[in-house]
Design an enzyme around this catalytic site. Structure first.
Site, mmCIF file in Angstrom:
data_model
loop_
_atom_site.group_PDB
_atom_site.id
_atom_site.type_symbol
_atom_site.label_atom_id
_atom_site.label_comp_id
_atom_site.label_asym_id
_atom_site.label_seq_id
_atom_site.Cartn_x
_atom_site.Cartn_y
_atom_site.Cartn_z
ATOM 1 N N LYS A 75 0.816 -1.216 0.000
ATOM 2 C CA LYS A 75 0.000 0.000 0.000
ATOM 3 C C LYS A 75 0.852 1.269 0.000
ATOM 4 C CE LYS A 75 -1.997 -0.232 3.872
ATOM 5 N NZ LYS A 75 -1.534 0.741 4.842
ATOM 6 N N ARG B 238 -9.535 3.427 9.073
ATOM 7 C CA ARG B 238 -9.467 1.993 9.404
ATOM 8 C C ARG B 238 -10.605 1.538 10.288
ATOM 9 N NH1 ARG B 238 -3.281 -0.057 9.548
ATOM 10 N NH2 ARG B 238 -2.438 1.825 8.657
ATOM 11 N N ARG C 224 10.450 -8.464 5.231
ATOM 12 C CA ARG C 224 10.741 -7.062 5.518
ATOM 13 C C ARG C 224 11.274 -6.914 6.939
ATOM 14 N NH1 ARG C 224 5.836 -2.943 4.785
ATOM 15 N NH2 ARG C 224 5.336 -3.417 6.943
ATOM 16 N N ARG D 50 11.491 -3.191 11.594
ATOM 17 C CA ARG D 50 10.520 -2.258 12.150
ATOM 18 C C ARG D 50 10.043 -2.821 13.481
ATOM 19 N NH1 ARG D 50 5.555 -0.255 8.299
ATOM 20 N NH2 ARG D 50 4.233 -1.137 9.924
ATOM 21 N N ARG E 46 -1.726 -7.592 13.443
ATOM 22 C CA ARG E 46 -2.049 -6.504 12.504
ATOM 23 C C ARG E 46 -2.924 -7.014 11.365
ATOM 24 N NH1 ARG E 46 3.648 -5.071 11.147
ATOM 25 N NH2 ARG E 46 2.769 -3.881 9.429
HETATM 26 P P1 ADP Z 1 0.434 -1.447 8.194
HETATM 27 O O1 ADP Z 1 -0.638 -1.094 7.227
HETATM 28 O O2 ADP Z 1 1.460 -2.353 7.609
HETATM 29 O O3 ADP Z 1 -0.085 -1.941 9.509
HETATM 30 P P2 ADP Z 1 1.053 1.378 8.738
HETATM 31 O O4 ADP Z 1 2.373 2.023 8.575
HETATM 32 O O5 ADP Z 1 -0.048 1.840 7.853
HETATM 33 O O6 ADP Z 1 1.336 -0.175 8.522
HETATM 34 O O7 ADP Z 1 0.578 1.505 10.258
HETATM 35 C C1 ADP Z 1 1.426 1.154 11.332
HETATM 36 C C2 ADP Z 1 0.688 1.276 12.648
HETATM 37 O O8 ADP Z 1 0.284 2.647 12.855
HETATM 38 C C3 ADP Z 1 -0.611 0.480 12.773
HETATM 39 O O9 ADP Z 1 -0.392 -0.862 13.142
HETATM 40 C C4 ADP Z 1 -1.338 1.278 13.867
HETATM 41 O O10 ADP Z 1 -0.828 0.989 15.152
HETATM 42 C C5 ADP Z 1 -0.967 2.712 13.528
HETATM 43 N N1 ADP Z 1 -1.970 3.326 12.627
HETATM 44 C C6 ADP Z 1 -1.759 3.753 11.357
HETATM 45 N N2 ADP Z 1 -2.878 4.257 10.828
HETATM 46 C C7 ADP Z 1 -3.853 4.141 11.770
HETATM 47 C C8 ADP Z 1 -5.234 4.462 11.832
HETATM 48 N N3 ADP Z 1 -5.875 5.011 10.778
HETATM 49 N N4 ADP Z 1 -5.894 4.197 12.974
HETATM 50 C C9 ADP Z 1 -5.271 3.675 14.029
HETATM 51 N N5 ADP Z 1 -3.988 3.322 14.044
HETATM 52 C C10 ADP Z 1 -3.266 3.549 12.935
#
Ligand code: ADP
Length: 189
Positions: free
Chosen positions: A13, A88, A127, A133, A144
């Protein structure tokens, strides 16, 4: 163009969002990147978000919504944006609708990248080995993914009902997927 890109962790994404935002000439707004920047700078928001992120849980809607509302109020978003990783939850969908309704606008398109689960688990583990990470341990990865499929994937049905959803396969190389995404949206690279 006001757009959203969705897809499970490991779907690519973020990578596709960068390509698409550049093709559209709009800012790429990744909530994950903004949270990570806050964590590394040790801001109050970062301090609050870190424990949730490290556990693979969503940061609470109150914090996330306030951050996105603030980001979307910046002048570079006036001509559109690409949101990556937001919304989300149902509350986030409602918040986004209300922020945009305030300027007489709405989400115009939602891209969902689809992948099979075995593929994303192996991508994420790869990754994790390369980049380390802090939320890329196997148990956290599983959490997740579970959260995405339970809490976020069902939201695509709402956008589908509104006629905004475009589903694109996220399988194959980065270039293959980019071509598919741009074609599906009718955007010239
Ligand atoms: P991924 O899609 O691989 O989980 P992201 O970089 O998009 O990775 O998000 C990493 C983390 O940031 C998520 O696991 C969550 O803890 C937090 N996060 C990101 N976007 C949101 C959101 N819209 N609502 C709540 N938590 C979020």
């Amino acid at each position: 163009m006001r757009m959203v890109i969705m897809g499970p962790p490991g779907a690519g994404k973020g990578t596709q969002a960068v390509v698409l935002a550049a093709a559209l000439g709009v800012p790429h707004i990744s909530t994950g990147d903004i949270f990570r920047a806050n964590v590394s700078q040790g801001t109050p928001l970062g301090v609050q978000a870190k424990a949730y992120m490290d556990a693979g849980e969503y940061v609470p809607d109150g914090l996330t919504n306030a951050m996105v509302r603030d980001r979307l109020s910046k002048s570079d978003c006036s001509g559109g944006f690409l949101l990556d990783g937001y919304p989300r939850t149902l509350e986030q969908v409602e918040e986004l609708d209300s922020v945009l309704a305030g300027i007489g606008a709405g989400v115009e398109k939602v891209v969902e990248l689809t992948v099979d689960v075995d593929e994303v688990v192996s991508r994420l583990l790869g990754r994790s080995a390369e980049q380390g990470r802090s939320d890329d341990g196997e148990e956290v990865i599983r959490r997740r993914l579970e959260l995405y499929f339970d809490a976020t994937a069902p939201l695509t049905a709402m956008y589908e009902k509104r006629g905004l959803l475009v589903r694109v396969s996220g399988m194959g190389t980065v270039e293959d997927v980019s071509v598919r995404v741009l074609e599906a949206l009718g955007v010239n690279a």
